[in-house]
Design an enzyme around this catalytic site. Structure first.
Site, PDB file in Angstrom:
ATOM      1  N   LEU A   1       0.876  -1.166   0.000  1.00 54.49           N
ATOM      2  CA  LEU A   1       0.000   0.000   0.000  1.00 54.49           C
ATOM      3  C   LEU A   1       0.912   1.213   0.000  1.00 54.49           C
ATOM      4  O   LEU A   1       1.897   1.254   0.749  1.00 54.49           O
ATOM      5  CB  LEU A   1      -0.902   0.020   1.242  1.00 54.49           C
ATOM      6  CG  LEU A   1      -2.062  -0.982   1.285  1.00 54.49           C
ATOM      7  CD1 LEU A   1      -2.728  -0.950   2.658  1.00 54.49           C
ATOM      8  CD2 LEU A   1      -3.086  -0.686   0.195  1.00 54.49           C
ATOM      9  N   ASP A   2       0.618   2.215  -0.837  1.00 57.28           N
ATOM     10  CA  ASP A   2       1.500   3.371  -0.889  1.00 57.28           C
ATOM     11  C   ASP A   2       1.364   4.213   0.377  1.00 57.28           C
ATOM     12  O   ASP A   2       0.500   3.972   1.226  1.00 57.28           O
ATOM     13  CB  ASP A   2       1.264   4.200  -2.158  1.00 57.28           C
ATOM     14  CG  ASP A   2      -0.134   4.786  -2.237  1.00 57.28           C
ATOM     15  OD1 ASP A   2      -0.641   5.277  -1.212  1.00 57.28           O
ATOM     16  OD2 ASP A   2      -0.724   4.781  -3.336  1.00 57.28           O
ATOM     17  N   LYS A   3       2.235   5.184   0.519  1.00 56.44           N
ATOM     18  CA  LYS A   3       2.322   5.970   1.747  1.00 56.44           C
ATOM     19  C   LYS A   3       1.003   6.616   2.134  1.00 56.44           C
ATOM     20  O   LYS A   3       0.625   6.647   3.309  1.00 56.44           O
ATOM     21  CB  LYS A   3       3.409   7.046   1.595  1.00 56.44           C
ATOM     22  CG  LYS A   3       3.600   7.911   2.835  1.00 56.44           C
ATOM     23  CD  LYS A   3       4.659   8.978   2.606  1.00 56.44           C
ATOM     24  CE  LYS A   3       4.788   9.871   3.837  1.00 56.44           C
ATOM     25  NZ  LYS A   3       5.771  10.962   3.627  1.00 56.44           N
TER      26      LYS A   3
ATOM     27  N   SER B   1      -1.994   5.616   1.387  1.00 55.81           N
ATOM     28  CA  SER B   1      -3.096   4.665   1.509  1.00 55.81           C
ATOM     29  C   SER B   1      -3.058   3.973   2.863  1.00 55.81           C
ATOM     30  O   SER B   1      -2.041   3.959   3.558  1.00 55.81           O
ATOM     31  CB  SER B   1      -3.038   3.637   0.378  1.00 55.81           C
ATOM     32  OG  SER B   1      -3.138   4.274  -0.885  1.00 55.81           O
TER      33      SER B   1
END
Length: 252
Positions: free
Chosen positions: A119-121, A123
């Site tokens: 999951l990106d930062k 999210s």
């Protein structure tokens, strides 16, 4: 210990696996970390130091492997779920000094675990971890892995035509991005929450797809992976998966 060198590989006609991969499969470390250990001369196979990470191991189950003089067997398998908070990066170490998801496991003494997907930062939500590379590969396989469900707050109220366009997909930077399904959960005067299901997870898939239709993402939360729901797990907290959950995620 015998002298530094390469042990006799033998020949039993069976399939052989490189030493670094064997260490990784035993759940002791990542393959890149295993390569570092081997190249540094910290690993012995059947009493002999091996410096070639790809050295073929004849009998994976019976191989006597030591790291720093200590015998290593298969680690106890760990399968965990985390409610990832916003603002953490999904990596073990960040070259920019940013906080990582491993902060959530401080003091747990779990040994080596790796995220299953990312999951990106910006999210948040459900993120899996394990020291079982084979299980992780089944979960992340785009052909056989489980669908992922997200709740996404967007900066506009989408109409039916826009939802149909998201289902149909669009080419972005040479990749075809689409969703399995998208529905409006609730809408306010200017924003809406969407439920989006993906059957694969390309880099920043949802954000790039929505941006192609001039839709801004205000929040993005992964709420389920296959049959496993985030539920009431508090933000920043984790728990082990049950045996039934582990099997269900892998299609068992």
């Amino acid at each position: 210990m015998r002298g530094v060198g390469r042990p006799s590989a033998g020949n039993d006609g069976g399939r052989r696996i490189g030493l670094a991969r064997v260490l990784s499969k035993r759940g002791l470390c990542s393959r890149s970390q295993a390569r570092q250990w081997i190249e540094a001369g910290r690993v012995t196979l059947d009493g002999v130091i091996v410096r070639d990470p790809e050295y073929p191991v004849r009998d994976v189950m019976r191989a006597a492997i030591e790291v720093d003089g200590r015998p290593v067997g298969a680690a106890n398998r760990l399968y965990l779920m985390l409610n990832k908070p916003r603002g953490l990066v999904t990596t073990a170490r960040d070259e920019h000094g940013r906080d990582t998801v491993y902060r959530c496991f401080d003091g747990a003494c779990l040994g080596w675990i790796a995220p299953v997907g990312r999951l990106d930062k910006a999210s948040e939500g459900l993120l899996l971890f394990t020291n079982d590379p084979q299980w992780a590969a089944r979960i992340t396989d785009p052909d056989t892995g489980p669908d992922k469900t997200y709740h996404v707050q967007v900066d506009r109220i989408p109409d039916r035509a826009l939802l149909d366009a998201l289902r149909a997909g669009v080419e972005v930077d040479g990749e075809w991005l689409r969703v399995v399904s998208v529905d409006v959960l609730r809408a306010g005067e200017k924003t809406a929450w969407l439920e989006i299901v993906l059957d694969e997870g390309r880099h920043r898939h949802i954000r790039r797809l929505l941006a192609a239709f001039n839709i801004g993402v205000l929040r993005l939360v992964r709420v389920a992976i296959g049959p496993l729901a985030l539920g009431e797990l508090p933000k920043g907290q984790w728990r082990p998966l049950t045996a039934d959950e582990v099997a269900a995620l892998a299609g068992g």
